[in-house]
Design a protein around this motif. Structure first.
Motif, PDB file in Angstrom:
ATOM      1  N   LEU A   1      19.767  -1.577  45.612  1.00 46.20           N
ATOM      2  CA  LEU A   1      18.401  -1.639  46.011  1.00 46.20           C
ATOM      3  C   LEU A   1      17.488  -1.812  44.516  1.00 46.20           C
ATOM      4  CD1 LEU A   1      16.300  -2.603  47.989  1.00 46.20           C
ATOM      5  CD2 LEU A   1      15.731  -0.485  48.526  1.00 46.20           C
ATOM      6  N   ARG A   2      17.537  -0.747  43.628  1.00 43.41           N
ATOM      7  CA  ARG A   2      16.767  -0.809  42.688  1.00 43.41           C
ATOM      8  C   ARG A   2      17.049  -1.832  41.422  1.00 43.41           C
ATOM      9  NH1 ARG A   2      18.552   4.905  41.918  1.00 43.41           N
ATOM     10  NH2 ARG A   2      17.008   6.587  42.929  1.00 43.41           N
ATOM     11  N   ARG A   3      18.516  -2.232  41.614  1.00 45.55           N
ATOM     12  CA  ARG A   3      18.842  -3.313  40.774  1.00 45.55           C
ATOM     13  C   ARG A   3      18.211  -4.767  41.333  1.00 45.55           C
ATOM     14  NH1 ARG A   3      20.866   0.180  39.355  1.00 45.55           N
ATOM     15  NH2 ARG A   3      18.711   0.227  38.306  1.00 45.55           N
TER      16      ARG A   3
ATOM     17  N   ARG B   1      15.142   4.315  34.311  1.00 43.97           N
ATOM     18  CA  ARG B   1      15.004   2.981  33.991  1.00 43.97           C
ATOM     19  C   ARG B   1      14.253   2.265  34.762  1.00 43.97           C
ATOM     20  NH1 ARG B   1      20.046   1.964  33.988  1.00 43.97           N
ATOM     21  NH2 ARG B   1      19.756   0.736  36.374  1.00 43.97           N
ATOM     22  N   PHE B   2      14.310   2.470  36.201  1.00 38.29           N
ATOM     23  CA  PHE B   2      13.733   1.599  36.855  1.00 38.29           C
ATOM     24  C   PHE B   2      12.293   1.624  37.001  1.00 38.29           C
ATOM     25  CE2 PHE B   2      11.806   1.338  41.303  1.00 38.29           C
ATOM     26  CZ  PHE B   2      12.088   0.259  41.841  1.00 38.29           C
ATOM     27  N   ASN B   3      11.857   3.034  36.778  1.00 32.56           N
ATOM     28  CA  ASN B   3      10.411   3.226  36.804  1.00 32.56           C
ATOM     29  C   ASN B   3       9.775   2.881  35.501  1.00 32.56           C
ATOM     30  OD1 ASN B   3       9.111   5.060  39.366  1.00 32.56           O
ATOM     31  ND2 ASN B   3      11.528   5.774  39.100  1.00 32.56           N
TER      32      ASN B   3
ATOM     33  N   LYS C   1      13.825  -8.839  40.423  1.00 34.91           N
ATOM     34  CA  LYS C   1      12.644  -9.305  41.038  1.00 34.91           C
ATOM     35  C   LYS C   1      11.487  -9.108  39.907  1.00 34.91           C
ATOM     36  CE  LYS C   1      13.444 -11.432  44.918  1.00 34.91           C
ATOM     37  NZ  LYS C   1      13.049 -12.832  45.178  1.00 34.91           N
ATOM     38  N   MET C   2      11.451  -8.051  39.552  1.00 34.52           N
ATOM     39  CA  MET C   2      10.206  -7.326  38.405  1.00 34.52           C
ATOM     40  C   MET C   2      10.448  -8.321  37.189  1.00 34.52           C
ATOM     41  SD  MET C   2      10.894  -3.296  38.024  1.00 34.52           S
ATOM     42  CE  MET C   2      10.900  -2.467  39.464  1.00 34.52           C
TER      43      MET C   2
END
Length: 563
Positions: free
Chosen positions: A178-180, A357-359, A185-186
């Motif tokens: 989900l993070r990927r 990384r996600f944040n 999308k980001m």
């Protein structure tokens, strides 16, 4: 060649012909055309290690080119390209390229840590048929940390669309996946979701899993996405997946906005030259002198802009981002404890890196966009004072605003990350390195954070092996490990952000200077023509007006026909 590619290249050929016939300078159309002809649309195929990505691709190719059943430690991003001379090119960490025979792919995989990624050239008609699409078999999300992060960050910048493979054995979208998807999308990209290995479950179970994944996607992204179900029993399954990817639209998404920017710059230049021909040489000379003053002012303002932006963003904003990451780690403490106990050090560090990384990608992307906006506003303010001195020559209505808007649009796209761009393309648009700056921040920060945090792992893991209470391991995480990550993050993010601010100020300033130099060059052309062709002024004006009219008609037909 794609239909859209042919249409855009034909349009640029026509624009170049009009400019050449009227004796006007090219505003980057030739370079943009060359980039289009060389463009690749990179399609990473992502998922967990055992999702069946390589098997899907091998069935598409009609031969087992890609090793399957290898360990995560030997997994390596593999780009598949058409080529008559079959070979493998291994791209090492220093950028050097090592060529191998096609049969040596296992040898390369066994030494995966030496390479960033590999390019496999195959004399395969299916690869030829899908050009300019380039399929990339990605390492699984559960591959070793360094390979995992390296591949993800590299292809967030290069990928234009993603094929996300989930096995029915997983049965759902994991938190890591989900993070990927959020990261994709980001950066302004999209994905196709594939539910693989349907032959391992009953039809009713597959339908249930598919519906569950569709519901998760609808909840998380507020859109109805199809889920393509695939099975080993379907020989042409990957063709069906690729058919869901529209290369014409992908190519359009990469180049249309840039074509419009080139069009507006060309029209603005022609209008200015037409207007300048109607003014005196003294007025033209005055305009050129004021542009020189503008360029000088931009250079003089650089240091002050850098200082102001650093004061505005480097401390408070960095603290806010790091505080968010700290809270996310603390909120994930129970899950992290379970990973330490049941999955070990590598899985634990991978999850920590994932959260960081996600944040960082989420918040730094927005921050860099805000910073670029402030830099543009600062330079814009200075130039507007000079703009008022040169109203005699037509530079387009509020031309400084127009230039600023174009630069703002360019940097907004780049700070979110860039689609596949060649070295030549980076010369065309200086802002490219801003997005690479974001990727560089992530690439440099995460290994540094993990290296520092590893110091605390032995005492935590040893406690886990002593089978003490989870709460005590959790306390160690919250009291020692997470604060160490927080301290290192503040130091590293601030360091790389300050470096990136300096690069952004320099690049945005250069973009303004480039625009001013182009206008100076056009005015000098007019100045020379007024001296050398004093009896042909009306003829020159007519030639520019005809070129302008023809280019506007071409753009309305090709660039704006759907608007």
């Amino acid at each position: 060649m794609l239909r859209t590619t042919k249409m855009y290249v034909s349009y640029l050929d026509s624009v170049l012909r009009e400019l050449n016939n009227s004796g006007t300078h090219d505003k980057g159309a030739a370079a943009l055309k060359e980039e289009m002809l060389q463009a690749e649309l990179v399609i990473p195929v992502v998922g967990l290690f055992s999702a069946g990505k390589s098997t899907l691709i091998n069935r598409f190719l009609g031969r087992n080119y890609l090793p399957v059943g290898i360990t995560p430690e030997t997994s390596l991003a593999t780009e598949l390209r058409y080529g008559i001379g079959e070979r493998i090119e291994g791209i090492k960490k220093d950028g050097s390229v090592v060529t191998h025979n096609i049969e040596e792919i296992h040898k390369i995989k066994d030494n995966a840590s030496e390479y960033r990624y590999i390019r496999v050239f195959l004399n395969n008609e299916k690869l030829k048929a899908i050009e300019p699409l380039v399929i990339v078999d990605m390492p699984g999300f559960d591959s070793p940390l360094d390979l995992h992060n390296q591949a993800i960050l590299n292809y967030l910048a290069k990928g234009v669309h993603y094929i996300v493979v989930v096995s029915v054995e997983e049965g759902e979208i994991t938190k890591s996946l989900l993070r990927r998807l959020y990261e994709i999308k980001m950066v302004g990209k999209d994905f196709t979701m594939v539910l693989n290995k349907a032959d391992l479950r009953s039809e009713s179970e597959v339908t249930e899993i598919k519906d569950r994944i569709k519901d998760e996607l609808r909840t998380e992204f507020d859109e109805d996405k199809d889920v393509v179900v695939t099975s080993i029993l379907e020989p042409q399954v990957f063709e069906r997946v690729l058919n869901s990817v529209n290369p014409e639209e992908l190519f359009k998404s990469v180049f249309l906005e840039r074509l419009k920017i080139n069009y507006f710059e060309t029209v603005e230049s022609l209008n200015m030259m037409i207007s300048a021909l109607k003014h005196s040489e003294d007025e033209i000379k005055s305009a050129i002198e004021n542009m020189d003053e503008s360029i000088k002012k931009i250079e003089e303002r650089k240091s002050q802009v850098i200082s102001d932006i650093k004061i505005r963003y480097s401390n408070v904003k960095v603290d806010d981002i790091v505080r968010t990451i700290k809270m996310e780690l603390e909120n994930s403490a129970d899950e992290l404890v379970d990973i330490i106990i049941y999955s070990g050090e590598k899985a634990f560090m991978a999850e920590v890196a994932d959260i960081i990384r996600f944040n960082l990608l989420n918040h730094l992307g927005d921050l860099l966009e805000d910073i670029s906006g402030d830099i543009i506003r600062d330079i814009n303010f200075e130039l507007k004072r000079i703009e008022r001195k040169i109203p005699e020559i037509y530079l387009g209505y509020t031309w400084i605003e127009k230039v600023s808007d174009r630069i703002r649009t360019t940097f907004k796209r780049f700070t979110k990350a860039i689609s596949n761009r060649t070295e030549n393309a980076r010369k065309v648009a200086k802002g490219a390195s801003t997005a690479f700056g974001l990727m560089a921040i992530l690439t440099n920060i995460i290994p540094s954070i993990i290296e520092a945090a590893i110091f605390f792992l032995p005492m935590i893991i040893s406690k886990a092996f002593e089978k003490i209470q989870k709460s005590r391991i959790r306390d160690k995480l919250v009291e020692d490990f997470i604060p160490s990550v927080e301290a290192k993050l503040k130091e590293q993010v601030r360091l790389y952000l300050n470096e990136t601010i300096e690069e952004m100020v320099d690049e945005i300033s250069c973009e303004y200077e480039k625009q001013l130099e182009q206008k100076k060059r056009d005015l000098k052309t007019v100045e020379r023509e007024k001296r050398e062709k004093i009896n042909e002024i009306e003829k020159l004006i007519s030639a520019y007006e005809q070129a302008l009219k023809n280019i506007q008609e071409l753009a309305n037909e090709v660039l704006f026909r759907e608007e």
